[in-house]
Design an enzyme around this catalytic site. Structure first.
Site, mmCIF file in Angstrom:
data_model
loop_
_atom_site.group_PDB
_atom_site.id
_atom_site.type_symbol
_atom_site.label_atom_id
_atom_site.label_comp_id
_atom_site.label_asym_id
_atom_site.label_seq_id
_atom_site.Cartn_x
_atom_site.Cartn_y
_atom_site.Cartn_z
ATOM 1 N N GLU A 21 2.188 3.239 9.811
ATOM 2 C CA GLU A 21 2.049 4.677 9.719
ATOM 3 C C GLU A 21 1.151 4.855 11.024
ATOM 4 O O GLU A 21 0.212 4.357 11.368
ATOM 5 C CB GLU A 21 1.487 5.053 8.553
ATOM 6 C CG GLU A 21 1.312 6.594 8.491
ATOM 7 C CD GLU A 21 0.711 7.208 7.228
ATOM 8 O OE1 GLU A 21 0.963 8.559 7.201
ATOM 9 O OE2 GLU A 21 0.879 6.494 6.270
ATOM 10 N N CYS A 72 2.669 9.718 4.726
ATOM 11 C CA CYS A 72 2.144 11.311 4.622
ATOM 12 C C CYS A 72 2.786 12.136 5.769
ATOM 13 O O CYS A 72 3.149 13.219 5.560
ATOM 14 C CB CYS A 72 0.552 11.664 4.639
ATOM 15 S SG CYS A 72 0.100 11.070 2.859
ATOM 16 N N ASN A 78 8.331 9.976 0.007
ATOM 17 C CA ASN A 78 6.958 9.406 0.004
ATOM 18 C C ASN A 78 6.188 9.966 -0.504
ATOM 19 O O ASN A 78 5.640 11.401 -0.485
ATOM 20 C CB ASN A 78 6.536 9.025 1.290
ATOM 21 C CG ASN A 78 5.151 8.474 1.757
ATOM 22 O OD1 ASN A 78 5.217 7.288 1.555
ATOM 23 N ND2 ASN A 78 4.075 9.051 1.467
ATOM 24 N N GLU A 79 5.713 9.385 -1.773
ATOM 25 C CA GLU A 79 4.619 9.655 -2.731
ATOM 26 C C GLU A 79 4.758 11.546 -3.210
ATOM 27 O O GLU A 79 3.857 12.137 -3.097
ATOM 28 C CB GLU A 79 3.275 9.913 -1.852
ATOM 29 C CG GLU A 79 2.815 8.273 -1.719
ATOM 30 C CD GLU A 79 1.545 8.173 -1.408
ATOM 31 O OE1 GLU A 79 0.613 9.247 -1.058
ATOM 32 O OE2 GLU A 79 1.000 7.060 -0.704
#
Length: 854
Positions: free
Chosen positions: A63, A273, A404-405
């Protein structure tokens, strides 16, 4: 990555302190001293067959956080090379961030970043305009100097650095340009200057090479012009020739080599994120519209035509390291490419889902185009784009993650269904990976898994960051998972610090991952990279500055597992380590997080009715201890008020650390800010306690968190939010190791913290090609583990085995200058079907034992 309670890197080390009771410093059997060996057994059961371990078991999660791309893995040395930084991205940014004006020989002029009709292209609009006055002599030069990332540009004597710039001039006959590398603040030249002449008032790329004649880490790149007129510059670049595998626009070699040395089975990119946050608008507008979601199409094609975007982590990303480079890097290191695309449902502290069906269709189409870019023939539109970039052969994409999440599981799975239907219709060979939200448990996690099973997804991505104690307690996490349900991709995990104690806990947990390789098909520690001068998240696997890089103790641990995985688990059992467990004990506390709150009528009453503590603050707050610099605590209107809405973790404590079996009563009122309030119990010190976090995570949910060993874990949670100005009656009942919580007289929840932190763990695998058993043992206790090893009936083995050990002080940290934790390799003699070996305290040991054929 789960954004529960991010802390600055410096705070992580401060919280590490002492260990959780019964965790990493678990005592040997009662009566034994720390120096005496603890007796253990390890028995291999050759009558049963364990699960096969896939070649993609371990990989890396990449990331762009901690300057992992620009200023990190992406080898470009110039920061803000296209002059696109702007206050919309970050309040401190200007178009000249990282640049300063410079003049020599009496030259004068002005430098300004402009966006006008002379721009380089529609996606790269801002550029530098130099208005030259023509003052000074023949050698007079006016221009700008770039400081690179962090402390400056690092160069090494004898190495070559390729310079390029796009430029145009309105001066007939051309504008002379001098390119120089020198030390900071007018220091000595680090390379022979390069001299170019810019000709014509149309954009053209100019190139040259600088060879460093000295080594320096604080260098500056100067680009300066002589004469008069207007000179325009854009895409100023300085690239080391010596990139990983010599790739142009490639990777910083030392970082890439450390990643490659892990022999990763997959590379997940471009992040977490930063993928699913920000605006969900399509990239159709000019480059001044900032904070778009990550769009893969922005990142391919000629670098001068790629967008620049504001990164979720507070800095800009140039997209010079784009999807083509990610695919190529995965290929170069032998890893399966695993891209993740936005699902149009936010996570990472946000809760929003798109209701625009056209936007959803566009993102689904973009995802299908991505698959074509990776795998399509050169006759297809996106396959042709890949070929034009230098890779006519397909990249062989097989797996793709959507989202994602996400914190809204129902909304997420509704949109995931649209992605899956389209992908499976056109590309049934692609495995689509779902996810279970930002934590290891809780309502979001449970609902996401329920929907995953109901929808029949092939794989679910789990993420969690927890204390070392949690990892020691949860070795059996996947023992009870449904073998017929979706497989697990453990895409992000780490113990919350970078000390060897954390690596020991991670290693103990990884033995459970391998034992459950039929459920956990892939796993990756995260984050991968961190620049010491720009840390948004810690711990991290590989650390670096502008000139050096080094692996953390967790890097050494991951490398040991990733390069010694084996092909199949051989069932084995080991004796446990007795760990004393007692009741939850500790004082009490009050805290806030980016919120002003008032507390009153604090009482602690023992289970037999004795009043242990009472404070209505009528006599001030003398009974409370506050940490220096943590918030602004005063007694106001008869209550204890914390008034600073920017301060985080403002914990104040009172009482006796020996308290047990009590009820804590508090009246709490949120005054202002973005969250609720926190009430602590079982407080041993500021780094070891429980707290009831009411209205946390931006006032989106509430949970009890346990802090210890440098990390936190969630014990119980729900979706309670806190109203501003309303007084709440809080009661926390502590009995033994069971805690029951009441809000306004109603039971809110309860938990029992009785999991055992087992410091002695093992797994045995077989390397079929080498014909070796790999015995992997983690001894995370103070005592040596004297272990009777029985390899099972019928075993025939060579008398000498290869031994690799990671051992060190639990507080040891690998740094640029010192690596106290590194593999020690030797030969172990006296190996037999049954033999005894003593595993050192605080150690990770791999024994490779050659099996003899009958």
């Amino acid at each position: 990555m789960p954004r529960t309670r991010p802390r600055p890197a410096a705070a992580v080390g401060l919280l590490a302190g002492a260990l959780l009771a019964g965790a990493l410093a678990a005592a040997p059997a009662p009566g034994a001293s720390a120096a005496e060996p603890a007796d253990h057994t390890l028995t291999v059961d050759r009558t049963r067959t364990g699960p096969r371990i896939g070649e993609r078991m371990y990989g890396v999660f990449y990331e762009d956080i901690n300057r992992a791309a620009d200023g990190g893995l992406y080898a470009e040395l110039v920061q803000n090379r296209s002059f696109e930084y702007a206050p919309a991205d970050h309040p401190s940014y200007t178009g000249l961030t990282a640049w300063t004006e410079t003049a020599a020989g009496g030259a004068t002029g002005t430098a300004q970043v402009v966006d006008d009709a002379h721009r380089l292209n529609e996606r790269n609009r801002a550029h530098l305009r130099l208005d030259l006055d023509g003052t000074g002599g023949d050698g007079a030069r006016f221009g700008v100097a770039n400081a690179g990332y962090g402390s400056g540009i690092a160069v090494e004597e004898g190495e070559r650095y390729d310079f390029s710039v796009w430029a145009r001039t309105d001066r007939p006959g051309g504008t002379p340009l001098t390119v120089a590398l020198h030390g900071a603040e007018g220091g000595a030249e680090l390379a022979q200057p390069l001299r170019l002449t810019v000709r014509g008032d149309r954009w053209r790329k100019y190139t040259g090479t600088l060879t460093a004649r000295a080594t320096g880490t604080t260098g500056r790149l100067t680009v300066a012009a002589g004469g008069a007129g207007t000179l325009r510059l854009d895409m100023v670049s300085l690239f080391p020739r010596d990139t990983y595998k010599g790739r142009p626009n490639g990777m910083r070699r030392d970082l890439a080599e450390k990643i490659a040395a892990l022999k990763p089975g997959f590379l997940r990119f471009p992040g977490g994120c930063l993928v699913n946050t920000g605006s969900h608008e399509a990239y159709e507008a000019p480059n001044w519209e900032r904070r778009r979601s990550y769009q893969w199409k922005d990142t391919v094609g000629p670098v001068e035509e790629r967008a620049t975007n504001a990164n979720f982590w507070g800095y800009n990303q140039s997209y010079g390291l784009g999807y083509f480079e990610y695919f190529r890097f995965a290929e170069d290191i032998g890893a399966m490419p695993l891209p993740v695309v936005p699902a149009l449902v936010t996570g990472c502290g946000e809760n929003r889902a798109t209701d625009d069906p056209e936007l959803l269709r566009r993102h689904v189409r973009d995802t299908l185009d991505l698959i074509e870019f990776a795998n399509g023939p050169v006759t297809s539109p996106w396959g042709r784009k890949r070929a034009e970039m230098g890779h006519p052969e397909p990249f062989g994409l097989t797996h793709l993650a959507v989202g994602n999440e996400e914190n809204l599981p129902d909304a997420y799975y509704e949109r995931l269904a649209v992605f899956r239907a389209a992908i499976e219709a056109e590309h049934p060979e692609i495995t689509v990976i779902a996810n279970s939200g930002p934590d290891d448990a809780g309502a979001t996690f449970d609902r996401a898994w329920e929907l995953a099973r109901a929808s029949g997804v092939a794989m679910v991505d789990e993420h969690y960051y927890n204390s070392p104690g949690w990892f020691l307690e949860n070795n059996g996490r996947y023992d009870s998972y449904d073998r017929s349900g979706p497989k697990v991709f453990l895409g992000e995990y780490a113990s919350q610090d970078n000390r060897f104690r954390n690596s020991l806990a991670e290693a103990a947990f990884m033995t459970g991952l391998e034992r459950n390789a039929d459920v956990v098909e892939m796993a990756s520690y995260a984050p991968l990279l961190a620049h010491t001068g720009s840390v948004q998240w810690s711990p991290d696997l590989i650390w670096f500055d502008n000139a050096r890089s080094w692996g953390s103790t967790s890097y050494e641990t991951q490398k040991l597992f990733m390069t010694n995985t084996g092909d199949r688990v051989v069932p084995s059992e080991a004796s446990s380590t007795p760990v004393a467990s007692g009741p939850i004990t500790g004082a009490v506390g009050l805290s806030t997080w980016a919120t002003s709150a008032a507390y009153d009528d604090v009482r602690v009453v023992s289970s037999d009715g004795r009043e242990l503590f009472a404070d209505d603050f009528s006599a001030g707050a003398g009974k409370w201890t506050a940490a220096a610099g943590r918030g602004t605590w005063t007694v106001a209107d008869g209550a204890y008020l914390q008034s600073d809405t920017a301060a985080e973790d403002t914990l104040v404590t009172a009482g006796d650390p020996a308290w047990r079996d009590y009820d804590l009563h508090v009246r709490a009122t949120k005054k202002a800010g973005r969250e609720g309030f926190l009430i602590a119990f079982g407080v041993r010190d500021t780094g070891h306690h429980y707290w009831w976090n009411l209205g946390g995570w931006g006032n989106t949910r509430s949970a009890v968190e346990k802090t210890g060993g440098g990390g936190r874990q969630t014990m119980v949670e729900d979706d309670t939010v806190i109203e501003t100005g309303r007084e709440y009656a809080v009661r926390i009942e502590v009995r033994g190791r069971t805690v029951t919580l009441y809000l306004d007289g109603r039971k809110w929840g309860s938990f029992t913290d009785d999991k055992v932190a087992e410091p002695f763990r093992q797994v045995v695998t077989r390397d079929e090609e080498r014909g070796e058993l790999i015995v992997k043992v983690v001894n995370a206790q103070e005592a040596p583990a004297r272990t009777a090893i029985d390899l099972g009936k019928g075993a025939r083995v060579a008398p000498t085995a290869r031994l690799t050990v990671l051992q060190g002080d639990p507080d040891a940290v690998n740094t640029a200058d010192e690596r106290p934790v590194r593999p020690e390799r030797s030969l172990l003699r006296g190996v037999d079907t049954a033999f005894t070996h003593t595993f050192p305290p605080h150690s990770i040991t791999f024994l490779r034992i050659k099996e003899r054929t009958p």
